[in-house]
Design an enzyme around this catalytic site. Structure first.
Site, PDB file in Angstrom:
ATOM      1  N   CYS A   1       0.796  -1.229   0.000  1.00  0.00           N
ATOM      2  CA  CYS A   1       0.000   0.000   0.000  1.00  0.00           C
ATOM      3  C   CYS A   1       0.833   1.286   0.000  1.00  0.00           C
ATOM      4  O   CYS A   1       1.335   1.684  -1.044  1.00  0.00           O
ATOM      5  CB  CYS A   1      -0.985  -0.060   1.169  1.00  0.00           C
ATOM      6  SG  CYS A   1      -2.324   1.118   1.006  1.00  0.00           S
TER       7      CYS A   1
ATOM      8  N   HIS B   1      -3.502  -5.601   2.441  1.00  0.00           N
ATOM      9  CA  HIS B   1      -3.100  -5.793   3.837  1.00  0.00           C
ATOM     10  C   HIS B   1      -3.724  -7.101   4.294  1.00  0.00           C
ATOM     11  O   HIS B   1      -4.313  -7.842   3.519  1.00  0.00           O
ATOM     12  CB  HIS B   1      -3.666  -4.658   4.710  1.00  0.00           C
ATOM     13  CG  HIS B   1      -3.163  -3.303   4.380  1.00  0.00           C
ATOM     14  ND1 HIS B   1      -1.948  -2.827   4.813  1.00  0.00           N
ATOM     15  CD2 HIS B   1      -3.722  -2.278   3.700  1.00  0.00           C
ATOM     16  CE1 HIS B   1      -1.798  -1.567   4.420  1.00  0.00           C
ATOM     17  NE2 HIS B   1      -2.858  -1.212   3.729  1.00  0.00           N
TER      18      HIS B   1
END
Ligand code: GLN
Length: 267
Positions: A94, A195
């Site tokens: 990310c 994630h």
């Protein structure tokens, strides 16, 4: 056998349990008798990254990205680019994915420069892209694999011609919620919005990273002993079932996944 992992900014870049990825790499190596040394590298530290077999950097909010971006570019950028070109494996999640690219432009128009190792650009949109993600990936040559994880980002990433996508979005937003791609791959760098942490429930990706690291250190084709992944596979399948059942109740976007149709490098 022995491998060295560099964990970049472990105190600042660690969202949604991203640290679990390092634990997974460590355990999967240990179970095979591979000694994995994890070296944390933080702000201000200048390091020869080619000495590492594997690099990891987790996600971070805009605030943390702002805190590290000058150091990342000025202190570490050149050495990191050298390690990537030298074939080091790198997992970036990310906020780290965004800063491996050319830049991340925040919602207020501030441009955080990245190190440009990946041919990608990211601009924040108004709507955050939050939820579960399911992706098919052809990274593991000859096999179509599934990845499942959780995303939460406002950044919309667009791929340039010098990177491959990690995969096709089946469920969720992925890189930008528009073009159906998730993540980016360049040499042995895997960058993704997932994630979760991603590796515990997608053990094939952990093994792909370990295999690249072993291949670079001990020669291509160094065998990786199989593990009993009954529990990991159960976690993977349960996460997908959960994502599917939530998607039936809400507005999680569905992609048009074409198994195996991962974008090719055009250079
Ligand atoms: N701040 C970035 C974004 O919102 C990255 C967030 C993250 O790492 N989860 O796009």
């Amino acid at each position: 056998m022995r491998l060295r992992v560099c964990h970049l900014y472990p105190d600042l870049m660690n969202l949604y349990g991203d640290r679990g990825n390092v634990i997974t790499l460590t355990r999967r190596c240990l179970w095979r008798g591979i000694d994995l040394e994890v070296v944390p590298v933080g702000l201000g530290e200048r390091v020869d990254f080619t000495r590492f077999d594997l690099l990891f950097m987790g996600g971070g909010q805009d605030k943390e990205q702002r805190l590290i971006c000058d150091d990342f570019r000025q202190v570490k950028g050149t050495a990191l680019a050298e390690a990537v070109e030298d074939g080091a494996a790198f997992l970036a999640i990310c906020g780290a994915y965004q800063l491996l690219g050319r830049y991340y432009e925040t919602g207020s128009g501030e441009r955080l420069s990245g190190i440009g190792v990946l041919d990608v650009e990211t601009r924040a949109g108004k709507k955050r892209m939050i939820g579960n993600v399911v992706v098919t990936s052809a990274l593991d040559v000859g096999r179509t694999r599934t990845l499942v994880g959780f995303e939460n980002h406002s950044g919309r990433t667009h791929l340039g011609p010098r990177v491959n996508a990690l995969g096709n979005v089946c469920l969720g937003y992925g890189n930008n919620g528009e073009d159906g791609w998730e993540g980016a791959v360049y040499r042995n760098v895997v960058a993704t919005y997932l994630h979760g942490s991603i590796l515990p429930k997608n053990p094939w990706l952990a093994d792909w990273l370990i295999a690249q690291a072993l291949g670079r250190r001990y020669g291509e084709g160094t065998p990786l002993a199989p593990l009993d992944d009954t529990l990991e596979r159960a976690a993977h399948d349960a996460a997908i079932t959960h994502a599917e059942s939530l998607a039936r109740q809400d507005r999680t976007p569905r992609g048009r996944a074409v198994p195996g149709a991962t974008r090719r490098v055009r250079t």
